[in-house]
Write a protein that holds these residues in place. Structure first.
Motif, mmCIF file in Angstrom:
data_model
loop_
_atom_site.group_PDB
_atom_site.id
_atom_site.type_symbol
_atom_site.label_atom_id
_atom_site.label_comp_id
_atom_site.label_asym_id
_atom_site.label_seq_id
_atom_site.Cartn_x
_atom_site.Cartn_y
_atom_site.Cartn_z
ATOM 1 N N ILE A 1 0.528 -1.214 0.133
ATOM 2 C CA ILE A 1 -0.282 -0.302 0.147
ATOM 3 C C ILE A 1 0.963 1.511 -0.054
ATOM 4 C CG2 ILE A 1 -2.002 1.232 1.210
ATOM 5 C CD1 ILE A 1 -2.610 -1.813 -0.339
ATOM 6 N N ASP A 2 0.516 2.323 -0.586
ATOM 7 C CA ASP A 2 1.311 3.221 -1.116
ATOM 8 C C ASP A 2 0.717 4.819 -0.649
ATOM 9 O OD1 ASP A 2 3.474 2.155 -1.765
ATOM 10 O OD2 ASP A 2 2.822 2.613 -4.398
ATOM 11 N N LEU A 3 1.033 5.646 0.591
ATOM 12 C CA LEU A 3 -0.072 6.689 0.531
ATOM 13 C C LEU A 3 0.492 7.491 -0.079
ATOM 14 C CD1 LEU A 3 -2.500 8.443 1.589
ATOM 15 C CD2 LEU A 3 -1.479 7.857 4.128
ATOM 16 N N GLY A 4 -0.535 8.314 -1.500
ATOM 17 C CA GLY A 4 0.223 9.457 -2.179
ATOM 18 C C GLY A 4 -0.679 10.443 -1.711
ATOM 19 N N ILE A 5 -0.199 11.600 -0.978
ATOM 20 C CA ILE A 5 -0.646 12.682 -0.539
ATOM 21 C C ILE A 5 -0.493 13.900 -1.466
ATOM 22 C CG2 ILE A 5 -1.095 14.377 1.282
ATOM 23 C CD1 ILE A 5 0.627 12.359 3.068
ATOM 24 N N GLY A 6 -1.873 15.355 -1.485
ATOM 25 C CA GLY A 6 -1.364 16.378 -2.483
ATOM 26 C C GLY A 6 -2.224 17.048 -1.921
ATOM 27 N N ARG A 7 -2.303 18.171 -2.183
ATOM 28 C CA ARG A 7 -2.548 19.334 -2.153
ATOM 29 C C ARG A 7 -3.961 19.698 -3.875
ATOM 30 N NH1 ARG A 7 -0.073 24.777 0.031
ATOM 31 N NH2 ARG A 7 -2.187 26.313 0.531
ATOM 32 N N GLY A 8 -5.088 20.529 -2.809
ATOM 33 C CA GLY A 8 -6.028 20.929 -3.928
ATOM 34 C C GLY A 8 -7.583 20.331 -3.458
ATOM 35 N N PRO B 1 9.540 10.453 -0.830
ATOM 36 C CA PRO B 1 9.928 9.932 -2.636
ATOM 37 C C PRO B 1 8.395 11.087 -3.016
ATOM 38 C CG PRO B 1 8.778 8.476 -1.235
ATOM 39 C CD PRO B 1 8.657 8.784 -0.277
ATOM 40 N N VAL B 2 9.209 11.757 -3.755
ATOM 41 C CA VAL B 2 7.785 12.392 -4.447
ATOM 42 C C VAL B 2 7.039 12.002 -6.105
ATOM 43 C CG1 VAL B 2 9.600 13.952 -6.327
ATOM 44 C CG2 VAL B 2 7.712 14.921 -5.411
ATOM 45 N N ALA B 3 6.417 12.486 -6.348
ATOM 46 C CA ALA B 3 5.020 11.755 -7.747
ATOM 47 C C ALA B 3 5.055 13.381 -8.555
ATOM 48 C CB ALA B 3 4.242 11.207 -7.624
ATOM 49 N N LEU C 1 4.502 12.156 -1.441
ATOM 50 C CA LEU C 1 3.923 13.279 -1.999
ATOM 51 C C LEU C 1 4.084 13.761 -3.312
ATOM 52 C CD1 LEU C 1 3.197 15.763 0.500
ATOM 53 C CD2 LEU C 1 4.966 16.989 -0.039
ATOM 54 N N LEU C 2 2.840 13.841 -3.373
ATOM 55 C CA LEU C 2 2.693 15.047 -5.313
ATOM 56 C C LEU C 2 2.704 16.317 -5.560
ATOM 57 C CD1 LEU C 2 0.920 11.480 -4.265
ATOM 58 C CD2 LEU C 2 -0.652 12.897 -6.245
ATOM 59 N N GLY D 1 5.413 22.318 -3.406
ATOM 60 C CA GLY D 1 5.632 20.933 -2.900
ATOM 61 C C GLY D 1 6.519 20.081 -2.957
ATOM 62 N N ALA D 2 7.605 20.303 -4.437
ATOM 63 C CA ALA D 2 8.731 19.055 -4.622
ATOM 64 C C ALA D 2 9.410 19.432 -3.417
ATOM 65 C CB ALA D 2 9.153 19.407 -5.566
#
Length: 335
Positions: A104-111, A183-185, A166-167, A173-174
Protein backbone atom coordinates in the motif's frame (compact mmCIF):
# COMPACT_ATOMS: atom_id res chain seq x y z
CA UNK A 1 17.06 2.73 -24.72
CA UNK A 2 16.87 2.74 -20.92
CA UNK A 3 13.48 2.81 -19.20
CA UNK A 4 12.94 2.85 -15.44
CA UNK A 5 10.16 0.83 -13.77
CA UNK A 6 6.68 1.67 -15.01
CA UNK A 7 3.43 2.22 -13.12
CA UNK A 8 -0.05 3.53 -13.95
CA UNK A 9 -2.30 6.34 -12.75
CA UNK A 10 -6.03 5.56 -12.99
CA UNK A 11 -8.83 8.12 -12.89
CA UNK A 12 -11.66 5.72 -13.85
CA UNK A 13 -12.47 7.76 -16.97
CA UNK A 14 -16.15 8.20 -17.68
CA UNK A 15 -16.87 7.59 -21.34
CA UNK A 16 -19.87 9.23 -22.96
CA UNK A 17 -22.94 7.04 -22.72
CA UNK A 18 -21.51 4.56 -20.21
CA UNK A 19 -22.48 4.06 -16.58
CA UNK A 20 -20.41 4.47 -13.44
CA UNK A 21 -20.47 0.70 -12.95
CA UNK A 22 -19.06 0.21 -16.44
CA UNK A 23 -16.33 2.81 -15.87
CA UNK A 24 -15.25 1.27 -12.57
CA UNK A 25 -15.34 -2.27 -13.98
CA UNK A 26 -13.11 -1.12 -16.84
CA UNK A 27 -10.69 0.47 -14.37
CA UNK A 28 -10.55 -2.74 -12.34
CA UNK A 29 -9.79 -4.74 -15.49
CA UNK A 30 -7.06 -2.26 -16.47
CA UNK A 31 -5.41 -2.61 -13.07
CA UNK A 32 -5.51 -6.40 -13.31
CA UNK A 33 -3.85 -6.13 -16.72
CA UNK A 34 -1.15 -3.90 -15.23
CA UNK A 35 -0.48 -6.54 -12.60
CA UNK A 36 -0.22 -9.29 -15.23
CA UNK A 37 2.10 -7.14 -17.37
CA UNK A 38 4.52 -6.65 -14.50
CA UNK A 39 4.03 -2.94 -13.83
CA UNK A 40 5.17 -1.83 -10.39
CA UNK A 41 2.15 0.00 -8.98
CA UNK A 42 -1.30 1.40 -9.76
CA UNK A 43 -2.56 4.59 -8.15
CA UNK A 44 -6.03 6.14 -8.06
CA UNK A 45 -6.70 9.87 -8.21
CA UNK A 46 -9.19 11.82 -6.09
CA UNK A 47 -11.54 14.10 -8.00
CA UNK A 48 -15.10 15.19 -7.26
CA UNK A 49 -18.05 16.15 -9.41
CA UNK A 50 -16.19 15.85 -12.72
CA UNK A 51 -17.97 14.41 -15.78
CA UNK A 52 -14.70 12.82 -16.88
CA UNK A 53 -13.51 11.11 -13.68
CA UNK A 54 -15.03 8.29 -11.64
CA UNK A 55 -12.20 8.04 -9.12
CA UNK A 56 -13.69 9.90 -6.16
CA UNK A 57 -12.76 7.55 -3.30
CA UNK A 58 -9.18 6.28 -3.67
CA UNK A 59 -9.21 4.15 -0.50
CA UNK A 60 -12.22 2.17 -1.76
CA UNK A 61 -10.64 1.58 -5.17
CA UNK A 62 -7.35 0.60 -3.53
CA UNK A 63 -9.13 -1.99 -1.38
CA UNK A 64 -10.78 -3.52 -4.43
CA UNK A 65 -7.59 -3.49 -6.52
CA UNK A 66 -5.47 -5.01 -3.77
CA UNK A 67 -8.02 -7.77 -3.24
CA UNK A 68 -8.15 -8.67 -6.94
CA UNK A 69 -4.43 -8.56 -7.82
CA UNK A 70 -1.70 -10.75 -6.29
CA UNK A 71 1.41 -8.62 -6.68
CA UNK A 72 0.91 -5.00 -7.72
CA UNK A 73 1.49 -2.18 -5.23
CA UNK A 74 -1.64 -0.01 -5.07
CA UNK A 75 -2.12 3.46 -3.72
CA UNK A 76 -3.52 6.96 -3.99
CA UNK A 77 -2.45 9.48 -6.53
CA UNK A 78 -3.43 11.07 -4.35
CA UNK A 79 -5.50 11.62 -1.27
CA UNK A 80 -6.14 15.38 -1.28
CA UNK A 81 -5.39 16.05 2.35
CA UNK A 82 -7.31 19.36 2.73
CA UNK A 83 -10.49 17.33 2.14
CA UNK A 84 -9.85 14.92 5.03
CA UNK A 85 -8.91 14.65 8.69
CA UNK A 86 -5.33 13.32 8.89
CA UNK A 87 -6.26 10.76 11.56
CA UNK A 88 -9.04 9.35 9.36
CA UNK A 89 -6.67 8.98 6.41
CA UNK A 90 -4.08 7.27 8.63
CA UNK A 91 -6.66 4.79 9.94
CA UNK A 92 -7.94 3.97 6.44
CA UNK A 93 -4.48 3.31 5.06
CA UNK A 94 -3.32 1.41 8.15
CA UNK A 95 -6.31 -0.88 7.66
CA UNK A 96 -5.47 -1.34 3.99
CA UNK A 97 -1.86 -2.06 4.93
CA UNK A 98 -2.89 -4.63 7.55
CA UNK A 99 -5.06 -6.37 4.96
CA UNK A 100 -2.37 -6.24 2.24
CA UNK A 101 1.00 -5.92 4.01
CA UNK A 102 3.75 -4.17 2.10
CA UNK A 103 1.58 -3.34 -0.93
CA UNK A 104 0.00 0.00 0.00
CA UNK A 105 1.19 3.48 -1.03
CA UNK A 106 -0.26 6.68 0.40
CA UNK A 107 0.21 9.50 -2.09
CA UNK A 108 -0.71 12.81 -0.45
CA UNK A 109 -1.62 15.89 -2.45
CA UNK A 110 -3.17 19.29 -2.21
CA UNK A 111 -6.14 20.89 -3.89
CA UNK A 112 -9.89 20.41 -3.79
CA UNK A 113 -10.11 18.11 -6.82
CA UNK A 114 -13.13 19.97 -8.15
CA UNK A 115 -14.19 23.24 -9.75
CA UNK A 116 -17.39 23.30 -7.66
CA UNK A 117 -17.15 25.46 -4.53
CA UNK A 118 -20.18 23.74 -2.98
CA UNK A 119 -18.41 20.37 -3.22
CA UNK A 120 -15.32 21.82 -1.56
CA UNK A 121 -17.46 23.24 1.25
CA UNK A 122 -19.18 19.89 1.76
CA UNK A 123 -15.93 17.92 1.79
CA UNK A 124 -14.14 20.30 4.11
CA UNK A 125 -17.20 20.96 6.33
CA UNK A 126 -16.78 24.72 6.07
CA UNK A 127 -13.12 24.74 7.14
CA UNK A 128 -10.98 27.75 6.40
CA UNK A 129 -9.04 27.68 3.11
CA UNK A 130 -5.84 25.65 3.26
CA UNK A 131 -2.61 27.60 3.63
CA UNK A 132 0.96 26.43 3.06
CA UNK A 133 1.38 26.24 6.83
CA UNK A 134 -1.78 24.23 7.49
CA UNK A 135 -1.03 21.86 4.61
CA UNK A 136 2.44 21.12 5.95
CA UNK A 137 1.06 20.73 9.47
CA UNK A 138 -1.54 18.25 8.21
CA UNK A 139 1.11 16.16 6.47
CA UNK A 140 3.33 16.15 9.57
CA UNK A 141 0.34 15.12 11.69
CA UNK A 142 -0.50 12.29 9.29
CA UNK A 143 3.10 11.06 9.21
CA UNK A 144 3.14 11.10 13.01
CA UNK A 145 0.16 8.77 13.13
CA UNK A 146 1.67 6.42 10.53
CA UNK A 147 5.00 6.25 12.36
CA UNK A 148 3.33 5.60 15.71
CA UNK A 149 4.92 8.74 17.18
CA UNK A 150 1.63 10.61 17.64
CA UNK A 151 -1.67 9.66 19.21
CA UNK A 152 -2.93 6.22 20.22
CA UNK A 153 -2.13 3.25 17.95
CA UNK A 154 -3.97 3.18 14.64
CA UNK A 155 -4.73 -0.53 15.04
CA UNK A 156 -3.97 -3.01 17.82
CA UNK A 157 -0.57 -4.57 17.20
CA UNK A 158 -0.08 -2.64 13.97
CA UNK A 159 3.39 -2.06 12.53
CA UNK A 160 3.24 0.40 9.68
CA UNK A 161 4.49 -0.56 6.23
CA UNK A 162 2.54 2.08 4.30
CA UNK A 163 4.83 4.07 2.01
CA UNK A 164 3.92 7.78 2.10
CA UNK A 165 4.61 9.93 -0.95
CA UNK A 166 4.09 13.60 -1.67
CA UNK A 167 2.46 14.61 -4.95
CA UNK A 168 3.62 17.83 -6.52
CA UNK A 169 3.19 19.97 -9.61
CA UNK A 170 5.23 22.93 -8.34
CA UNK A 171 8.59 23.84 -6.88
CA UNK A 172 6.97 24.49 -3.49
CA UNK A 173 5.48 21.00 -3.25
CA UNK A 174 8.66 19.35 -4.45
CA UNK A 175 10.73 21.30 -1.92
CA UNK A 176 8.37 20.24 0.87
CA UNK A 177 8.72 16.58 -0.18
CA UNK A 178 12.48 16.93 0.07
CA UNK A 179 12.37 18.63 3.47
CA UNK A 180 10.15 15.84 4.84
CA UNK A 181 12.32 13.10 3.35
CA UNK A 182 9.52 11.65 1.21
CA UNK A 183 9.58 10.22 -2.30
CA UNK A 184 8.01 12.65 -4.76
CA UNK A 185 5.51 11.94 -7.52
CA UNK A 186 5.69 14.86 -9.92
CA UNK A 187 2.74 15.73 -12.18
CA UNK A 188 4.64 16.20 -15.43
CA UNK A 189 1.36 15.35 -17.18
CA UNK A 190 -0.19 18.49 -15.67
CA UNK A 191 2.62 21.06 -15.50
CA UNK A 192 5.56 19.88 -17.59
CA UNK A 193 7.00 23.41 -17.59
CA UNK A 194 7.71 23.04 -13.85
CA UNK A 195 9.34 19.61 -13.87
CA UNK A 196 13.05 20.40 -14.23
CA UNK A 197 13.24 23.19 -11.65
CA UNK A 198 10.98 21.39 -9.19
CA UNK A 199 13.03 18.21 -9.24
CA UNK A 200 16.23 20.21 -8.78
CA UNK A 201 14.67 21.86 -5.72
CA UNK A 202 13.53 18.47 -4.40
CA UNK A 203 16.98 16.95 -4.59
CA UNK A 204 18.62 20.02 -3.07
CA UNK A 205 16.14 20.10 -0.18
CA UNK A 206 16.11 16.36 0.53
CA UNK A 207 16.80 15.28 4.10
CA UNK A 208 17.02 11.56 4.94
CA UNK A 209 14.09 10.34 7.02
CA UNK A 210 12.55 7.16 8.36
CA UNK A 211 10.69 7.00 5.03
CA UNK A 212 13.58 7.40 2.58
CA UNK A 213 17.36 7.56 2.91
CA UNK A 214 17.81 9.03 -0.58
CA UNK A 215 15.67 11.05 -2.99
CA UNK A 216 13.26 9.07 -5.15
CA UNK A 217 11.48 10.60 -8.13
CA UNK A 218 8.50 9.31 -10.05
CA UNK A 219 7.11 11.40 -12.90
CA UNK A 220 3.60 11.02 -14.27
CA UNK A 221 3.51 11.22 -18.08
CA UNK A 222 0.44 11.29 -20.33
CA UNK A 223 0.93 8.23 -22.51
CA UNK A 224 -1.04 7.07 -25.53
CA UNK A 225 0.53 4.22 -27.50
CA UNK A 226 -0.88 2.50 -30.56
CA UNK A 227 0.47 0.65 -33.57
CA UNK A 228 1.00 3.89 -35.49
CA UNK A 229 1.46 7.57 -34.69
CA UNK A 230 -1.75 8.36 -36.57
CA UNK A 231 -3.79 5.90 -34.51
CA UNK A 232 -2.34 7.28 -31.27
CA UNK A 233 -3.20 10.80 -32.44
CA UNK A 234 -6.82 9.74 -32.95
CA UNK A 235 -6.97 8.04 -29.53
CA UNK A 236 -5.60 11.17 -27.86
CA UNK A 237 -8.16 13.51 -29.40
CA UNK A 238 -10.96 13.00 -26.80
CA UNK A 239 -8.64 14.07 -23.99
CA UNK A 240 -7.48 17.02 -26.10
CA UNK A 241 -11.05 18.31 -26.01
CA UNK A 242 -11.22 17.91 -22.25
CA UNK A 243 -7.96 19.86 -21.88
CA UNK A 244 -9.29 22.58 -24.19
CA UNK A 245 -12.20 23.00 -21.78
CA UNK A 246 -9.78 23.15 -18.84
CA UNK A 247 -7.82 25.87 -20.62
CA UNK A 248 -11.08 27.83 -20.63
CA UNK A 249 -11.63 27.24 -16.91
CA UNK A 250 -14.38 24.64 -17.09
CA UNK A 251 -14.69 20.87 -16.81
CA UNK A 252 -17.99 19.78 -18.27
CA UNK A 253 -17.17 17.28 -21.02
CA UNK A 254 -16.91 13.48 -20.71
CA UNK A 255 -14.62 11.46 -23.00
CA UNK A 256 -16.13 11.33 -26.46
CA UNK A 257 -15.57 8.42 -28.83
CA UNK A 258 -12.43 9.15 -30.88
CA UNK A 259 -14.27 9.38 -34.21
CA UNK A 260 -16.73 11.90 -32.76
CA UNK A 261 -13.94 13.88 -31.08
CA UNK A 262 -12.08 14.07 -34.39
CA UNK A 263 -15.01 16.01 -35.88
CA UNK A 264 -14.67 18.84 -33.33
CA UNK A 265 -12.72 21.86 -34.54
CA UNK A 266 -10.71 23.90 -32.06
CA UNK A 267 -9.35 27.44 -32.49
CA UNK A 268 -5.82 27.60 -33.90
CA UNK A 269 -4.36 29.04 -30.71
CA UNK A 270 -5.86 26.21 -28.64
CA UNK A 271 -4.64 23.60 -31.09
CA UNK A 272 -1.13 25.07 -30.94
CA UNK A 273 -1.20 24.96 -27.15
CA UNK A 274 -2.25 21.31 -27.29
CA UNK A 275 0.57 20.50 -29.72
CA UNK A 276 3.09 22.11 -27.39
CA UNK A 277 1.71 20.11 -24.46
CA UNK A 278 1.81 16.82 -26.37
CA UNK A 279 5.43 17.42 -27.31
CA UNK A 280 6.25 17.11 -23.58
CA UNK A 281 4.33 13.82 -23.17
CA UNK A 282 4.48 10.38 -24.84
CA UNK A 283 1.98 9.92 -27.67
CA UNK A 284 2.59 7.73 -30.70
CA UNK A 285 3.74 4.39 -32.01
CA UNK A 286 5.88 2.11 -29.82
CA UNK A 287 9.06 3.58 -31.31
CA UNK A 288 7.88 7.15 -30.71
CA UNK A 289 6.73 6.46 -27.16
CA UNK A 290 9.93 4.59 -26.36
CA UNK A 291 11.98 7.57 -27.46
CA UNK A 292 9.87 10.05 -25.49
CA UNK A 293 9.87 8.04 -22.26
CA UNK A 294 13.61 7.33 -22.47
CA UNK A 295 14.33 11.02 -23.13
CA UNK A 296 12.18 12.11 -20.19
CA UNK A 297 13.79 9.57 -17.88
CA UNK A 298 17.24 10.78 -18.86
CA UNK A 299 16.38 14.49 -18.65
CA UNK A 300 14.67 14.23 -15.24
CA UNK A 301 16.68 11.42 -13.64
CA UNK A 302 13.35 9.76 -12.83
CA UNK A 303 13.56 6.54 -10.86
CA UNK A 304 10.12 5.50 -12.08
CA UNK A 305 7.53 6.60 -14.65
CA UNK A 306 3.79 6.58 -13.99
CA UNK A 307 1.73 6.29 -17.16
CA UNK A 308 -1.40 8.42 -17.26
CA UNK A 309 -3.59 6.73 -19.88
CA UNK A 310 -6.94 8.54 -19.98
CA UNK A 311 -8.07 6.97 -23.25
CA UNK A 312 -11.59 6.28 -24.49
CA UNK A 313 -12.30 2.52 -24.38
CA UNK A 314 -10.68 0.28 -21.82
CA UNK A 315 -9.37 -2.07 -24.50
CA UNK A 316 -7.34 0.80 -26.00
CA UNK A 317 -6.01 1.70 -22.54
CA UNK A 318 -4.90 -1.88 -21.98
CA UNK A 319 -3.33 -1.96 -25.45
CA UNK A 320 -1.25 1.08 -24.49
CA UNK A 321 -0.05 -0.77 -21.39
CA UNK A 322 0.77 -3.90 -23.40
CA UNK A 323 2.80 -1.97 -25.96
CA UNK A 324 4.69 0.11 -23.39
CA UNK A 325 5.33 -2.96 -21.23
CA UNK A 326 6.84 -4.71 -24.23
CA UNK A 327 9.19 -1.73 -24.63
CA UNK A 328 10.23 -2.17 -21.01
CA UNK A 329 10.96 -5.86 -21.58
CA UNK A 330 13.05 -5.00 -24.63
CA UNK A 331 14.97 -2.43 -22.57
CA UNK A 332 15.60 -4.95 -19.79
CA UNK A 333 16.87 -7.62 -22.20
CA UNK A 334 19.08 -5.08 -23.95
CA UNK A 335 20.54 -3.99 -20.61
Amino acid sequence: MNLPPLSILEVAPAEQGRTASEALAATAATVRAADQLGLRRAWFAEHHGAPLIGSVAPAVLIAHAAATTPRLRVGSGGVLLPNHAPRAVAEQFATLDALHPGRIDLGIGRGPGTFDASVVAALQRGAAPTTDHSYRAGIVELLGYLSGEAGPPLLPGYRAAVQPWLLSSSTAGATLAGELGLPVAFAHHIRPQNTAEALDRYRQAFRPSRWRERPYVMIAVETVCADTDAEADLLGRPLDLVKADLFAGRADRPLLPPAEAAEVTLPDEVQERLRAYRAEQAHGSPATVAGRLAALAEATGADEIMLSTTIYDAAARRRTLELVSSLKLVAQSAG
